[in-house]
Write an enzyme that holds these catalytic residues in place. Structure first.
Site, PDB file in Angstrom:
ATOM      1  N   GLU A 135      50.675  10.908  51.028  1.00  0.00           N
ATOM      2  CA  GLU A 135      50.068  11.949  51.584  1.00  0.00           C
ATOM      3  C   GLU A 135      50.840  13.373  51.329  1.00  0.00           C
ATOM      4  OE1 GLU A 135      49.656  11.132  55.808  1.00  0.00           O
ATOM      5  OE2 GLU A 135      47.934   9.985  55.519  1.00  0.00           O
ATOM      6  N   ASP A 144      29.697  23.823  40.309  1.00  0.00           N
ATOM      7  CA  ASP A 144      29.835  22.268  40.587  1.00  0.00           C
ATOM      8  C   ASP A 144      29.132  21.789  39.196  1.00  0.00           C
ATOM      9  OD1 ASP A 144      29.390  19.654  40.763  1.00  0.00           O
ATOM     10  OD2 ASP A 144      28.315  19.719  42.627  1.00  0.00           O
ATOM     11  N   THR A 200      32.992  16.054  39.074  1.00  0.00           N
ATOM     12  CA  THR A 200      33.683  14.624  39.204  1.00  0.00           C
ATOM     13  C   THR A 200      34.044  14.404  37.744  1.00  0.00           C
ATOM     14  OG1 THR A 200      31.478  14.046  38.411  1.00  0.00           O
ATOM     15  CG2 THR A 200      31.604  13.860  40.707  1.00  0.00           C
ATOM     16  N   LYS A 207      30.942  11.537  34.789  1.00  0.00           N
ATOM     17  CA  LYS A 207      29.784  11.650  34.192  1.00  0.00           C
ATOM     18  C   LYS A 207      30.121  12.062  32.679  1.00  0.00           C
ATOM     19  CE  LYS A 207      28.003  12.505  38.654  1.00  0.00           C
ATOM     20  NZ  LYS A 207      27.408  13.433  39.661  1.00  0.00           N
ATOM     21  N   ARG A 230      35.550   7.078  38.206  1.00  0.00           N
ATOM     22  CA  ARG A 230      34.816   7.577  39.472  1.00  0.00           C
ATOM     23  C   ARG A 230      35.872   7.192  40.577  1.00  0.00           C
ATOM     24  NH1 ARG A 230      30.142   5.566  38.582  1.00  0.00           N
ATOM     25  NH2 ARG A 230      29.147   7.009  39.672  1.00  0.00           N
TER      26      ARG A 230
END
Ligand SMILES: *Cc1c(COP(=O)(O)O)cnc(C)c1O
Length: 412
Positions: free
Chosen positions: A52, A199, A225, A228, A234
């Site tokens: 963290e 995006d 992301t 793709k 992913r």
């Protein structure tokens, strides 16, 4: 003991899924095959570590190596997307959806007005769909494509923006087959004083490979992301932004939305980014566009109507209205034939999202298997055969099983 011996149930299911992925023509434009190296990095003890915080400022000890991994991932993002020095990178989002929510959380107040593409015209759930947290939290107003050209109409987008004065404008799509003019989007955002957010989840690999213009450096924020066209893992995502937004966005990611980052995925992301810098990746990106154009032309020759009349990128949106079959039935019939696509709404669709008028197909995964223009003709004729007469599906499936053996997929 191997997984096969200790947990044969899961082992066998993994083998079955591997076989399915090998045997079919994977035409879902948001899917791909990652490399062996990406898979290797994911399955490492990095998954055991809590980290963290951010490199150099962690809330747990023992993060010296993890810091180096995360910093390496960040520096590779900088290289792949050619980031100017006054841009900042966060590689901790758990996926594309959280990344978008984190940007909104960092830069907006609940109730703020945001502009984005309508879901039924190719926007994403996290672009303010009513059933999504984003649509419940912010006042999203949607733009769509032009009814005439089925392409983005920048004059109309400016008109809406001028009327509603959004705090932020999202440019990013899941089913838009055309090149995006990011410069025009930025001009619109500037005219109405809005933050510009791109995006690029679907087209990140095309941008990295130099076959689609980039929103960097003139946009304010870019999310993507990795899994793709970029062909990364992913379970991860990237936020890039101008420095002046970095504190707010970093805080929204941690501790605003998330706890410990998934450093095994961040390492896998770094591996995929190194791959994305290679000459081979550039060839792959170029081939995706060539393949999509070839597939589009063949499908049109067979009488299919393509939304916007073609494609500039990795995907095709097909209107099946003139073929007397719904998107749902076409998806099912093609799946029985070993051709995996997804049903999709088309702009101004008269049918429902559960049984829309269209299907969406794309070439990234088959391009990763080494298929070229020549194979696109074959694929188009199989698609046509199945849609014309669903009864041929089992025979086509057998042919495709044989055909795909000549194109081994990475990682399988
Ligand atoms: C895929 C996608 C996302 C979300 O990605 P997930 O990893 O599935 O959460 C967000 N925006 C766009 C435009 C996408 O295509």
């Amino acid at each position: 003991m191997t997984l096969k011996q200790s947990d044969p149930e899961i082992y066998d299911l993994i083998q079955l899924e591997k076989k399915r992925q090998a045997d079919v023509l994977e035409l879902i434009p948001s899917e791909n095959y990652v490399s062996d190296d990406v898979l290797k990095a994911i399955g490492t003890p990095l998954i055991n570590k809590y980290s963290e915080g951010y490199p150099g400022k962690r809330y747990y000890g023992g993060n010296q190596v993890i810091d180096e991994i995360e910093n390496l991932a960040i520096s590779r993002v900088r290289e792949v997307f050619d980031l100017p020095l006054d841009w900042h990178v966060n590689v901790q989002p758990y996926s594309g959806s959280p990344a978008n929510i984190e940007v909104y959380m960092g830069l907006l107040e609940p109730g703020n007005t945001v502009m984005a593409m309508d879901l039924s015209h190719g926007g994403h759930l996290t672009h303010g769909s009513k059933v999504n947290a984003t649509g419940k939290t912010y006042n999203f107003v949607h733009y769509g494509v032009s009814p005439k050209t089925e392409k983005l109409d920048y004059t109309e987008i400016l008109k809406i923006a001028d009327r509603i004065k959004p705090k932020l404008i999202v440019s990013g799509f899941t089913a838009y087959p055309r090149e995006i003019d990011f410069k025009k989007f930025k001009e619109i955002a500037d005219k109405v004083g809005a933050i510009s957010m791109a995006d690029i989840s679907h087209i990140a690999g095309l941008i990295a490979g130099g076959v689609h213009p980039s929103p960097i450096p003139f946009f304010d924020v870019v999310t993507t992301t990795a899994h793709k066209t970029l062909r990364g893992p992913r379970g991860g995502a990237i936020i890039m932004c101008k420095d002046k937004y970095s504190t707010a966005i970093d805080k929204a990611v941690f501790p605003g939305m998330q706890g410990g980052p998934h450093e095994n995925v961040i390492a896998a992301l770094a591996v995929s980014l190194k791959e994305a810098k290679s000459a081979n990746f550039k060839k792959y990106a170029e081939q995706i566009v060539k393949n999509t154009k070839a597939l589009a032309t063949h499908l049109q020759d067979f009488g299919f109507r393509l939304i916007s009349g073609g494609s500039d990128n990795h995907l095709i949106l097909m209107d099946l209205t003139n073929k007397n079959i719904s998107g749902k039935d076409a998806e099912k019939a093609l799946e029985n034939a070993g051709i995996v696509v997804n049903k999709n709404m088309i702009p101004f669709d008269k049918r429902s999202p559960f049984d829309p008028s269209g299907i969406r197909l794309g070439t990234p995964a088959i391009t990763s298997r080494g298929m070229k223009e020549k194979e696109m003709g074959k694929i188009a004729s199989w698609i046509t055969a199945v849609i014309t007469d669903v009864k041929v599906a089992p025979d086509v499936a057998e042919e495709i099983k044989r055909f795909t053996k000549n194109f081994p997929a990475p990682g399988l």
